[in-house]
Design a protein around this motif. Structure first.
Motif, PDB file in Angstrom:
ATOM      1  N   TYR A   1       0.833  -1.189   0.000  1.00  0.00           N
ATOM      2  CA  TYR A   1       0.000   0.000   0.000  1.00  0.00           C
ATOM      3  C   TYR A   1       0.875   1.249   0.000  1.00  0.00           C
ATOM      4  O   TYR A   1       1.904   1.286   0.677  1.00  0.00           O
ATOM      5  N   PRO A   2       0.493   2.298  -0.714  1.00  0.00           N
ATOM      6  CA  PRO A   2       1.221   3.564  -0.634  1.00  0.00           C
ATOM      7  C   PRO A   2       1.166   4.104   0.793  1.00  0.00           C
ATOM      8  O   PRO A   2       0.191   3.850   1.527  1.00  0.00           O
ATOM      9  N   ALA A   3       2.171   4.871   1.183  1.00  0.00           N
ATOM     10  CA  ALA A   3       2.267   5.371   2.556  1.00  0.00           C
ATOM     11  C   ALA A   3       1.037   6.152   2.992  1.00  0.00           C
ATOM     12  O   ALA A   3       0.629   6.069   4.152  1.00  0.00           O
ATOM     13  N   PHE A   4       0.404   6.906   2.079  1.00  0.00           N
ATOM     14  CA  PHE A   4      -0.753   7.702   2.487  1.00  0.00           C
ATOM     15  C   PHE A   4      -1.969   6.837   2.825  1.00  0.00           C
ATOM     16  O   PHE A   4      -2.939   7.338   3.382  1.00  0.00           O
ATOM     17  N   GLN A   5      -1.916   5.547   2.504  1.00  0.00           N
ATOM     18  CA  GLN A   5      -3.020   4.649   2.827  1.00  0.00           C
ATOM     19  C   GLN A   5      -2.797   3.905   4.145  1.00  0.00           C
ATOM     20  O   GLN A   5      -3.576   3.032   4.502  1.00  0.00           O
ATOM     21  N   VAL A   6      -1.750   4.296   4.866  1.00  0.00           N
ATOM     22  CA  VAL A   6      -1.422   3.681   6.148  1.00  0.00           C
ATOM     23  C   VAL A   6      -1.362   4.776   7.209  1.00  0.00           C
ATOM     24  O   VAL A   6      -0.725   5.802   7.009  1.00  0.00           O
ATOM     25  N   VAL A   7      -2.042   4.558   8.325  1.00  0.00           N
ATOM     26  CA  VAL A   7      -2.037   5.503   9.439  1.00  0.00           C
ATOM     27  C   VAL A   7      -1.726   4.725  10.705  1.00  0.00           C
ATOM     28  O   VAL A   7      -2.346   3.696  10.971  1.00  0.00           O
ATOM     29  N   ASN A   8      -0.760   5.201  11.461  1.00  0.00           N
ATOM     30  CA  ASN A   8      -0.350   4.547  12.707  1.00  0.00           C
ATOM     31  C   ASN A   8      -0.005   3.075  12.494  1.00  0.00           C
ATOM     32  O   ASN A   8      -0.353   2.219  13.297  1.00  0.00           O
ATOM     33  N   GLY A   9       0.630   2.779  11.373  1.00  0.00           N
ATOM     34  CA  GLY A   9       1.086   1.423  11.096  1.00  0.00           C
ATOM     35  C   GLY A   9       0.011   0.461  10.603  1.00  0.00           C
ATOM     36  O   GLY A   9       0.262  -0.724  10.444  1.00  0.00           O
ATOM     37  N   ALA A  10      -1.182   0.970  10.363  1.00  0.00           N
ATOM     38  CA  ALA A  10      -2.280   0.104   9.901  1.00  0.00           C
ATOM     39  C   ALA A  10      -2.915   0.700   8.650  1.00  0.00           C
ATOM     40  O   ALA A  10      -2.938   1.925   8.475  1.00  0.00           O
ATOM     41  N   ILE A  11      -3.438  -0.168   7.804  1.00  0.00           N
ATOM     42  CA  ILE A  11      -4.151   0.289   6.618  1.00  0.00           C
ATOM     43  C   ILE A  11      -5.399   1.046   7.068  1.00  0.00           C
ATOM     44  O   ILE A  11      -6.092   0.631   7.995  1.00  0.00           O
ATOM     45  N   VAL A  12      -5.671   2.161   6.424  1.00  0.00           N
ATOM     46  CA  VAL A  12      -6.834   2.982   6.754  1.00  0.00           C
ATOM     47  C   VAL A  12      -8.103   2.121   6.687  1.00  0.00           C
ATOM     48  O   VAL A  12      -8.295   1.386   5.715  1.00  0.00           O
ATOM     49  N   PRO A  13      -8.956   2.200   7.707  1.00  0.00           N
ATOM     50  CA  PRO A  13     -10.204   1.431   7.685  1.00  0.00           C
ATOM     51  C   PRO A  13     -11.011   1.727   6.424  1.00  0.00           C
ATOM     52  O   PRO A  13     -11.174   2.888   6.032  1.00  0.00           O
ATOM     53  N   GLY A  14     -11.481   0.675   5.784  1.00  0.00           N
ATOM     54  CA  GLY A  14     -12.279   0.797   4.580  1.00  0.00           C
ATOM     55  C   GLY A  14     -11.475   0.734   3.294  1.00  0.00           C
ATOM     56  O   GLY A  14     -12.041   0.587   2.211  1.00  0.00           O
ATOM     57  N   MET A  15     -10.151   0.832   3.387  1.00  0.00           N
ATOM     58  CA  MET A  15      -9.317   0.855   2.183  1.00  0.00           C
ATOM     59  C   MET A  15      -9.460  -0.431   1.371  1.00  0.00           C
ATOM     60  O   MET A  15      -9.574  -0.388   0.149  1.00  0.00           O
ATOM     61  N   ARG A  16      -9.482  -1.560   2.027  1.00  0.00           N
ATOM     62  CA  ARG A  16      -9.635  -2.829   1.293  1.00  0.00           C
ATOM     63  C   ARG A  16     -10.954  -2.879   0.541  1.00  0.00           C
ATOM     64  O   ARG A  16     -11.010  -3.308  -0.608  1.00  0.00           O
ATOM     65  N   GLU A  17     -12.027  -2.421   1.193  1.00  0.00           N
ATOM     66  CA  GLU A  17     -13.335  -2.418   0.547  1.00  0.00           C
ATOM     67  C   GLU A  17     -13.333  -1.481  -0.665  1.00  0.00           C
ATOM     68  O   GLU A  17     -13.888  -1.806  -1.715  1.00  0.00           O
ATOM     69  N   VAL A  18     -12.708  -0.312  -0.511  1.00  0.00           N
ATOM     70  CA  VAL A  18     -12.617   0.645  -1.615  1.00  0.00           C
ATOM     71  C   VAL A  18     -11.862   0.020  -2.780  1.00  0.00           C
ATOM     72  O   VAL A  18     -12.308   0.070  -3.930  1.00  0.00           O
ATOM     73  N   LEU A  19     -10.726  -0.594  -2.505  1.00  0.00           N
ATOM     74  CA  LEU A  19      -9.936  -1.197  -3.572  1.00  0.00           C
ATOM     75  C   LEU A  19     -10.681  -2.351  -4.242  1.00  0.00           C
ATOM     76  O   LEU A  19     -10.591  -2.514  -5.461  1.00  0.00           O
ATOM     77  N   ASN A  20     -11.419  -3.117  -3.468  1.00  0.00           N
ATOM     78  CA  ASN A  20     -12.222  -4.196  -4.062  1.00  0.00           C
ATOM     79  C   ASN A  20     -13.251  -3.641  -5.038  1.00  0.00           C
ATOM     80  O   ASN A  20     -13.493  -4.226  -6.093  1.00  0.00           O
ATOM     81  N   GLU A  21     -13.864  -2.511  -4.704  1.00  0.00           N
ATOM     82  CA  GLU A  21     -14.842  -1.893  -5.611  1.00  0.00           C
ATOM     83  C   GLU A  21     -14.149  -1.350  -6.853  1.00  0.00           C
ATOM     84  O   GLU A  21     -14.608  -1.565  -7.968  1.00  0.00           O
ATOM     85  N   LEU A  22     -13.051  -0.634  -6.670  1.00  0.00           N
ATOM     86  CA  LEU A  22     -12.358  -0.031  -7.815  1.00  0.00           C
ATOM     87  C   LEU A  22     -11.870  -1.093  -8.790  1.00  0.00           C
ATOM     88  O   LEU A  22     -11.878  -0.873 -10.008  1.00  0.00           O
ATOM     89  N   ARG A  23     -11.474  -2.237  -8.262  1.00  0.00           N
ATOM     90  CA  ARG A  23     -10.998  -3.354  -9.078  1.00  0.00           C
ATOM     91  C   ARG A  23     -12.042  -3.811 -10.097  1.00  0.00           C
ATOM     92  O   ARG A  23     -11.709  -4.325 -11.153  1.00  0.00           O
ATOM     93  N   ARG A  24     -13.303  -3.626  -9.769  1.00  0.00           N
ATOM     94  CA  ARG A  24     -14.396  -4.060 -10.652  1.00  0.00           C
ATOM     95  C   ARG A  24     -14.501  -3.197 -11.912  1.00  0.00           C
ATOM     96  O   ARG A  24     -15.105  -3.613 -12.889  1.00  0.00           O
ATOM     97  N   GLY A  25     -13.931  -1.990 -11.858  1.00  0.00           N
ATOM     98  CA  GLY A  25     -14.111  -1.061 -12.959  1.00  0.00           C
ATOM     99  C   GLY A  25     -12.985  -1.004 -13.962  1.00  0.00           C
ATOM    100  O   GLY A  25     -13.224  -0.739 -15.143  1.00  0.00           O
TER     101      GLY A  25
END
Length: 81
Positions: A2-26
């Protein structure tokens, strides 16, 4: 990865996986998926004097997961059209 801006306090931003799963469909383009959350979009709820544009990633960090996942779903549908 994940790019650094998608990580906060050492964890992936909540909801990021769901967002990427949706974008993948397009579209099949990992760079586009990675950049979409960092794109400034108009903020209808901005307070007076506040920035009228926020990035989708900022909205996820603020807890607006459901609305950003829906925005990703709409974007993916547009990309796929």
């Amino acid at each position: 990865m994940y790019p650094a801006f998608q990580v906060v306090n050492g964890a992936i931003v909540p909801g990021m996986r769901e967002v990427l799963n949706e974008l993948r469909r397009g579209i099949d383009d990992e760079w586009t998926w990675a950049l979409w959350p960092n794109t400034p979009v108009p903020d209808q709820a901005a307070e007076e004097g506040a920035s009228r544009h926020r990035r989708n990633i900022d909205r996820l960090i603020a807890g607006e997961v459901e609305s950003i996942v829906k925005a990703a779903e709409r974007t993916a549908a547009n990309w796929a059209a």
